[in-house]
Design a protein around this motif. Structure first.
Motif, PDB file in Angstrom:
ATOM      1  N   LEU A  11      18.722  28.724  -0.814  1.00  0.00           N
ATOM      2  CA  LEU A  11      18.038  27.517  -1.277  1.00  0.00           C
ATOM      3  C   LEU A  11      19.069  26.454  -1.607  1.00  0.00           C
ATOM      4  O   LEU A  11      20.140  26.767  -2.154  1.00  0.00           O
ATOM      5  CB  LEU A  11      17.225  27.817  -2.533  1.00  0.00           C
ATOM      6  N   LEU A  12      18.746  25.216  -1.290  1.00  0.00           N
ATOM      7  CA  LEU A  12      19.597  24.082  -1.682  1.00  0.00           C
ATOM      8  C   LEU A  12      18.690  23.034  -2.300  1.00  0.00           C
ATOM      9  O   LEU A  12      17.540  22.866  -1.883  1.00  0.00           O
ATOM     10  CB  LEU A  12      20.319  23.486  -0.480  1.00  0.00           C
ATOM     11  N   THR A  13      19.207  22.328  -3.281  1.00  0.00           N
ATOM     12  CA  THR A  13      18.393  21.319  -3.963  1.00  0.00           C
ATOM     13  C   THR A  13      19.281  20.301  -4.656  1.00  0.00           C
ATOM     14  O   THR A  13      20.501  20.502  -4.770  1.00  0.00           O
ATOM     15  CB  THR A  13      17.470  22.004  -5.016  1.00  0.00           C
ATOM     16  N   ASN A  14      18.655  19.230  -5.142  1.00  0.00           N
ATOM     17  CA  ASN A  14      19.367  18.304  -6.033  1.00  0.00           C
ATOM     18  C   ASN A  14      18.690  18.334  -7.405  1.00  0.00           C
ATOM     19  O   ASN A  14      18.909  17.452  -8.224  1.00  0.00           O
ATOM     20  CB  ASN A  14      19.360  16.868  -5.458  1.00  0.00           C
TER      21      ASN A  14
ATOM     22  N   VAL B 232      28.303  25.307   3.640  1.00  0.00           N
ATOM     23  CA  VAL B 232      26.884  25.291   4.052  1.00  0.00           C
ATOM     24  C   VAL B 232      26.292  23.889   4.149  1.00  0.00           C
ATOM     25  O   VAL B 232      25.483  23.629   5.036  1.00  0.00           O
ATOM     26  CB  VAL B 232      25.996  26.163   3.135  1.00  0.00           C
ATOM     27  N   THR B 233      26.708  22.991   3.256  1.00  0.00           N
ATOM     28  CA  THR B 233      26.086  21.658   3.264  1.00  0.00           C
ATOM     29  C   THR B 233      26.426  20.878   4.544  1.00  0.00           C
ATOM     30  O   THR B 233      25.744  19.920   4.878  1.00  0.00           O
ATOM     31  CB  THR B 233      26.490  20.855   2.011  1.00  0.00           C
ATOM     32  N   SER B 234      27.455  21.324   5.275  1.00  0.00           N
ATOM     33  CA  SER B 234      27.787  20.630   6.530  1.00  0.00           C
ATOM     34  C   SER B 234      26.717  20.894   7.598  1.00  0.00           C
ATOM     35  O   SER B 234      26.697  20.235   8.636  1.00  0.00           O
ATOM     36  CB  SER B 234      29.166  21.057   7.039  1.00  0.00           C
ATOM     37  N   LEU B 235      25.835  21.858   7.339  1.00  0.00           N
ATOM     38  CA  LEU B 235      24.766  22.155   8.301  1.00  0.00           C
ATOM     39  C   LEU B 235      23.576  21.200   8.149  1.00  0.00           C
ATOM     40  O   LEU B 235      22.688  21.159   8.977  1.00  0.00           O
ATOM     41  CB  LEU B 235      24.267  23.598   8.104  1.00  0.00           C
TER      42      LEU B 235
ATOM     43  N   PRO C  87      20.364  12.017   2.729  1.00  0.00           N
ATOM     44  CA  PRO C  87      20.838  11.010   1.775  1.00  0.00           C
ATOM     45  C   PRO C  87      21.055  11.587   0.383  1.00  0.00           C
ATOM     46  O   PRO C  87      21.884  11.099  -0.377  1.00  0.00           O
ATOM     47  CB  PRO C  87      19.728   9.964   1.777  1.00  0.00           C
ATOM     48  N   GLU C  88      20.294  12.651   0.043  1.00  0.00           N
ATOM     49  CA  GLU C  88      20.446  13.242  -1.288  1.00  0.00           C
ATOM     50  C   GLU C  88      21.644  14.192  -1.296  1.00  0.00           C
ATOM     51  O   GLU C  88      21.959  14.805  -0.291  1.00  0.00           O
ATOM     52  CB  GLU C  88      19.180  14.028  -1.683  1.00  0.00           C
ATOM     53  N   ARG C  89      22.262  14.294  -2.479  1.00  0.00           N
ATOM     54  CA  ARG C  89      23.415  15.188  -2.611  1.00  0.00           C
ATOM     55  C   ARG C  89      22.919  16.546  -3.101  1.00  0.00           C
ATOM     56  O   ARG C  89      22.730  16.748  -4.288  1.00  0.00           O
ATOM     57  CB  ARG C  89      24.381  14.587  -3.638  1.00  0.00           C
ATOM     58  N   VAL C  90      22.680  17.434  -2.173  1.00  0.00           N
ATOM     59  CA  VAL C  90      22.135  18.735  -2.568  1.00  0.00           C
ATOM     60  C   VAL C  90      23.248  19.759  -2.731  1.00  0.00           C
ATOM     61  O   VAL C  90      24.336  19.592  -2.187  1.00  0.00           O
ATOM     62  CB  VAL C  90      21.082  19.245  -1.547  1.00  0.00           C
ATOM     63  N   PHE C  91      22.947  20.789  -3.480  1.00  0.00           N
ATOM     64  CA  PHE C  91      23.926  21.858  -3.698  1.00  0.00           C
ATOM     65  C   PHE C  91      23.219  23.209  -3.545  1.00  0.00           C
ATOM     66  O   PHE C  91      21.999  23.298  -3.730  1.00  0.00           O
ATOM     67  CB  PHE C  91      24.550  21.723  -5.098  1.00  0.00           C
TER      68      PHE C  91
END
Ligand code: URA
Length: 236
Positions: free
Chosen positions: A113-116, A87-90, A95-99
């Motif tokens: 939901l994605l966040t850091n 999903v993160t490839s979308l 710049p932030e590393r979200v998960f």
């Protein structure tokens, strides 16, 4: 998030909180170019520029909160040994590393939901907050009212009873039924397993909302940043 200036200085690795008070009193700290000597002032380091002895503080990464409409086929892990799309490839130019917060099966689409922000993620996933997850499910056949009532009341899956759910039948066709189901747990493949337990296979599954935060018109594969108001909406 606003925090006491002493705490921010301490977290930035400048000194202890007590020492920070001394530095502040001595006029070594500026906020947006203005010297502050007042104690206990609250500042948001994501919003204001803080300097110590003329140098910007290396404050922690800006916190970001993203709502993605996950397409089918994508996995919610950060790496996939099988080479499936993640999903993160979308997310573009991030710049932030979200998960991802929790999971959504590879064959399920919708709100993710994605966040850091680790604390935020933990709260979303913590059962104590009972954040509802709303799904639209197309299931095979026509589950009877009695069977749906069983699901609503809680059903045993993998030796553990599910919490009560809310189910609304939206459309009924000859061979399939569309339902809205609201649960506040995030057990693996929970909706699929719940319907399997009453003998109806889930054919399509889409998460349409987290609490009062709706996916709305966000197209598949697209995402947007959440406002502070929307973040509080999640817990209301
Ligand atoms: N229930 C499922 O079966 N799958 C999901 O991805 C989420 C909830």
């Amino acid at each position: 998030m606003e925090e006491r200036l002493q705490k921010i200085l301490a977290r930035a690795g400048i000194c202890s909180r007590r020492k920070a008070e001394e530095h502040i009193r001595e006029g070594k700290v500026t906020i947006d170019g203005i010297v502050v000597t007042e104690m206990g002032i609250r500042v948001d380091p994501d919003v204001h520029h803080i300097e110590f002895e003329g140098k910007p503080l290396a404050v922690s990464e800006k916190k970001v909160y993203i709502l993605l409409n996950k397409p089918k086929g994508y996995v919610t892990t950060m790496r996939d040994p099988q080479g499936r799309p993640i999903v993160t490839s979308l997310l573009k130019n991030m710049p932030e590393r979200v998960f991802p917060v929790g999971r959504l099966d590879q064959d399920t689409e919708g709100a993710l939901l994605l966040t850091n922000d680790g604390d935020f993620a933990q709260n979303i996933l913590h059962p104590k907050f009972e954040i509802n997850r709303t799904y639209l499910a197309i299931v095979a056949g026509r589950p009877s009212r009695e069977l749906l009532l069983k699901l609503e009341q809680g059903i045993e899956i993998e030796n553990r009873r599910t919490w009560p759910a809310r189910i609304k039948v939206l459309t009924t066709k000859k061979r399939k039924t569309t339902v809205e189901i609201i649960i506040h747990e995030g057990r693996k493949r929970q909706v699929r397993k719940m319907f399997a337990a009453i003998g109806h296979t889930v054919l399509e599954l889409k998460r349409t909302a987290y609490g009062r935060l709706k996916l709305g018109r966000l197209s598949s594969g697209k995402y947007r940043f959440l406002s502070k108001k929307e973040i509080t909406l999640l817990f209301s």
